[in-house]
Write a protein that holds these residues in place. Sequence first.
Motif, PDB file in Angstrom:
ATOM      1  N   UNK A 176     -51.067   3.843  -5.619  1.00 34.07           N
ATOM      2  CA  UNK A 176     -50.267   3.529  -6.809  1.00 34.07           C
ATOM      3  C   UNK A 176     -49.237   4.612  -7.095  1.00 34.07           C
ATOM      4  N   UNK A 181     -43.849   0.108  -1.225  1.00 36.82           N
ATOM      5  CA  UNK A 181     -44.871  -0.463  -0.369  1.00 36.82           C
ATOM      6  C   UNK A 181     -44.803   0.096   1.044  1.00 36.82           C
ATOM      7  N   UNK A 336     -47.082  11.957  -2.172  1.00 35.10           N
ATOM      8  CA  UNK A 336     -45.838  11.911  -2.933  1.00 35.10           C
ATOM      9  C   UNK A 336     -45.285  13.280  -3.318  1.00 35.10           C
TER      10      UNK A 336
ATOM     11  N   UNK B 221     -52.119  -1.785  -8.848  1.00 34.89           N
ATOM     12  CA  UNK B 221     -51.565  -0.876  -7.837  1.00 34.89           C
ATOM     13  C   UNK B 221     -50.097  -1.145  -7.605  1.00 34.89           C
ATOM     14  N   UNK B 222     -49.777  -2.400  -7.398  1.00 34.86           N
ATOM     15  CA  UNK B 222     -48.407  -2.745  -7.059  1.00 34.86           C
ATOM     16  C   UNK B 222     -47.502  -2.611  -8.273  1.00 34.86           C
ATOM     17  N   UNK B 224     -47.962  -0.510 -10.844  1.00 28.96           N
ATOM     18  CA  UNK B 224     -47.809   0.893 -11.232  1.00 28.96           C
ATOM     19  C   UNK B 224     -46.781   1.623 -10.366  1.00 28.96           C
ATOM     20  N   UNK B 225     -46.436   1.054  -9.221  1.00 27.63           N
ATOM     21  CA  UNK B 225     -45.370   1.674  -8.425  1.00 27.63           C
ATOM     22  C   UNK B 225     -44.041   1.645  -9.171  1.00 27.63           C
ATOM     23  N   UNK B 227     -43.588   3.300 -11.595  1.00 29.64           N
ATOM     24  CA  UNK B 227     -43.418   4.698 -12.021  1.00 29.64           C
ATOM     25  C   UNK B 227     -42.185   5.286 -11.354  1.00 29.64           C
ATOM     26  N   UNK B 228     -41.933   4.861 -10.107  1.00 31.52           N
ATOM     27  CA  UNK B 228     -40.846   5.467  -9.338  1.00 31.52           C
ATOM     28  C   UNK B 228     -39.459   5.130  -9.880  1.00 31.52           C
ATOM     29  N   UNK B 461     -40.345  13.839  -7.269  1.00 28.16           N
ATOM     30  CA  UNK B 461     -40.868  13.309  -8.519  1.00 28.16           C
ATOM     31  C   UNK B 461     -42.217  12.697  -8.228  1.00 28.16           C
ATOM     32  N   UNK B 462     -43.086  12.709  -9.197  1.00 27.34           N
ATOM     33  CA  UNK B 462     -44.366  12.043  -9.008  1.00 27.34           C
ATOM     34  C   UNK B 462     -44.735  11.277 -10.273  1.00 27.34           C
ATOM     35  N   UNK B 463     -45.767  10.503 -10.157  1.00 27.14           N
ATOM     36  CA  UNK B 463     -46.280   9.704 -11.261  1.00 27.14           C
ATOM     37  C   UNK B 463     -46.712  10.577 -12.436  1.00 27.14           C
ATOM     38  N   UNK B 464     -46.989  11.846 -12.133  1.00 30.53           N
ATOM     39  CA  UNK B 464     -47.439  12.745 -13.196  1.00 30.53           C
ATOM     40  C   UNK B 464     -46.308  13.236 -14.087  1.00 30.53           C
TER      41      UNK B 464
END
Lengths: 452, 563
Positions: A176, A181, A336, B221-222, B224-225, B227-228, B461-464
């Motif tokens: 996630x 993808x 990431x 999962x899909x 939450x992507x 975030x990017x 960059x990250x989800x955080x």
Amino acid sequence: MGCSTMITHYKQYPPNVSKIYSYFECRHKKGSQLNEVVFFGLQYLLKKYLAGPVITEEKIQEAKLFYQMHFKQAVFDEEGWRKVLEKHDGRLPIRIKAVPEGRIIPRGNVLFTVENTDPNFYWLTNYIETMLVQMWYPITVATISREFKKILAKHMKATSGSLEGLDLKLHDFGYRGVSSQEHYKTESITPLLSCSTIISWGRSREKEAFERVLDQFSSGPVSVVSDSYDIFNACKHIWGDKLKERVMERSQDSCLVIRPDSGDPAETLIEVLKILEECFGCSLNSVGYKVLPSYLRIIQGDGIDLNSVEEILEKLSDEGWSAENIFFGCGSALLQKLNRDTLSCAFKCSYVETNGKGMDVYKQPVTDLSKMSKRGQLSLRRNSDGFLETIERGAGKPEEDLLVTVFENGMVVKDYSLEEIRKNARLRDEEVNPTLHNHDQELLHNHINGIY
Amino acid sequence: MEHRDADFNIMLATDSYKVTHYKQYPPNTSKVYSYFECREKRTDPTKSRKVKYDKTVFYGLQYILYKYLKARDHDMPVMRHWPPPWEHFIFSWEHFIHPTPTHRRSPQQGQSSAGSAAEQNSTARLPLLKIHCIAQGHFSRAGKVVTPEKIQEAKEVYREHFQDDVFNEKGWTYILEKYNGHLPIEIKAVPEGSVIPRGNVLFTVESTDPECYWLTNWVETILVQIWYPITVATNSREQKKILAKYLLETSGNLEKLEYKLHDFGYRGVSSQETAGIGASAHLVNFKGTDTVAGIGVIKKYYGTKDPVPGFSVPAAEHSTITAWGKDHEKDAFEHIIKQFPSVPVSIVSDSYDIYNACEKIWGEDLRGLIEKRSADAPLVVRPDSGNPLDTVLKVLEILGKKFIPVENSKGFRVLPPYIRVIQGDGVDINTLQEIVEGMKEHKWSIENIAFGSGGALLQKLTRDLLNCSFKCSYVVTNGLGVNVFKDPVADPNKRSKKGRLSLHRTQSGDFVTLEEGKGDLEEYGVDLLHTVFQNGNIVKTYTFDEVRDNAKLKESELEELLH
């Protein structure tokens, strides 16, 4: 598929250029802890984007129109691309030589070279730079992943005497947290629980939620996130008391793996281990470290990166705990939190032929000598001390060259199986037993950093 | 026009552990309702972050819905064995076979936006191509979300992956048979491009069929992507604010602001798809890009009234300079500048010695050529190494001695219009701030400069960074609705919201998220979350122009920046 400005480069080279030869490396960086890289991922790019007849008339037309609008003028080299179509049936007249996939190479060495095979297409070499430079990603993930493995192996050896189960120690939790993808995955798992499956039972029924999991997954290991409300309470009163017998019923093959998911990783783990020791007891292994009963383990999947994993395992071993007790899940730090600067990946032109004459070219910015590039045609060899080194200026002997032609005129000419790649990338003895080979390590370090 | 890889299998596009979750919810659960937010982070006062990221730009959901979740009713004849998809170009074979995308027509818009000439051509070729395809037998069922083959594939993969039969074959077969692959979920979201403070609900997802309660979190999962694109767009916009502030202060206007931060990130991202998504997110705020892939994403998934949403200019790279040889840098410069007389041309000048290049080559040898250029076609000098601020200041000083600057209405120096600078190395939000501040201190207007950013724009960059998170907040079990949440003792930042959520504006114009279904009460007015996806169909779309409009800098923000 190039950067916009690549489109205009065919007009910028010297007249009568007939060859552009470029290479890719992970440059040295002073102070970086990552001294070697795993070369991986080129085969994917070649097969997915470069192999076969990739140019067609339709695509030329589309590109022409597109760039007309993008640049607001006609700069696209329509004729150039049409020649590729006519003369080479749409296949790229390019040769790529590369280090075998999976090989571990010290930084600052050539990893692959690219050159045009037809003098009319000198501009192609750097046109595909943008896409080839995306190699930084699989190389960096594989390298970081291997660093994790080294850390885990070191601690496992020290605190348990063996490397059993090493391959399953680091789990990929990153799906996630990646940007799209199109990405790379690692392998197998155990049924893991997420928050929603626990919290959907409601705060007062955490025990029922846990119990249901144990029922549903009675064979095979199962991991249960236990911090939804209070990890310490969950460990002490639910796992360690109300459900204690259910836990003890499980075997090593169907162990319960408790998952904290918040708080300072090292401190939380020590606290959790203490509680579990109180409730379930522990035994000492052959090297004198504490191990929980085989039906019980922990997985830490929050806040894991190279530094925290080292810290955690150090603290655990300081407190007398074996690394056997713990698994790790890693998300963004594995997939990431990396970028092209992590290993300073760069693609540079090093040799051209103009008016029939070859010339070694390079950049050497006075403002940053670490950005200096290599000169001339390059090869990679093992020297008499056994270390890998790059020979510049075309001075390398072909029979010593470790670079192999992998792509030529539209065809992938060398294939590596996953087995071969894994074999090339496996940990060496000295990486697992660092204390035994300090002298060799020092030699390697000096060699890499040019200290003689 | 959506372009889904025929091989994409939603049953294999989730975290492994989610495959097993259908067995873990309480018995008789008939609905799972979850939401997405960029959590607030109450920062530890000892760690002061330079950039706050108080608000986020919501962008990218439409791409995911079209590409991965939307149902496809018909078997789409598609060339199965085709060379690599050059996704950043406008067309693919699918486009040849199917006419103008229907999604671009909305009741408000009426006729679909006119396609380019090439699009018209494609429909003309349609009959020929169709016959060709039929004759060759090159069909495959492209893009159906659930098919018997995909169910089989998933079943086999998971049997090996878990060494056990845990896959919910029955659940997915139910979706196939009852809904023909339309996913029975409803997604409500804030309009794309909206700028919303952290800690608010941005979209909600709920199952619409009691048998499919497990589906809500399968698609986490899909989803939450997202975030990017959110993070790229947000970080890009924060940089726009910095540029706007200093441009305003040093020149009095915002001319060319949208070209002040150019996307150099194509080679530094982790994949082609990332490049497309990330570049499109940057284009929400700016118009300059070298990441061609972004343009295709915008045209395909959002649509714009302009022929393209992003522009670029001819520029050199090191190989086009070094290929001339070390002693011929001047010849290289001269050749290139003459190749592009009437558009801006950017020439990297640090291959050997940037300061010498500026002083001797540009400043003396080729000065005559440069002075002849118009304001629409400046030479843009590009340093590419050394400390960014120091290099920029020194380059400006040297150029300023050779090309005399004038003082603008705000008292800052501007080089003559035929020469400019672009700094494209080491630029991130922090160094950007440092450079513009340093220039202002040295009395240089920001009109003199543009920036290029690569890794920091699209990859570092990250989800955080914005704490993007998806959590379950409400379930229905045994017919009863229950508000659920997590609240880990060790980290109050990770606490999640409770119950059914809605987003509202208060009377003072602030955003507020109402929990526990309180939005049903009329007090706070209309819910800003709109249904965008329902049972396999996309029911609301946004054009890229609307996205840009929602995300533009507001007067109030500009005022705040200046004080």
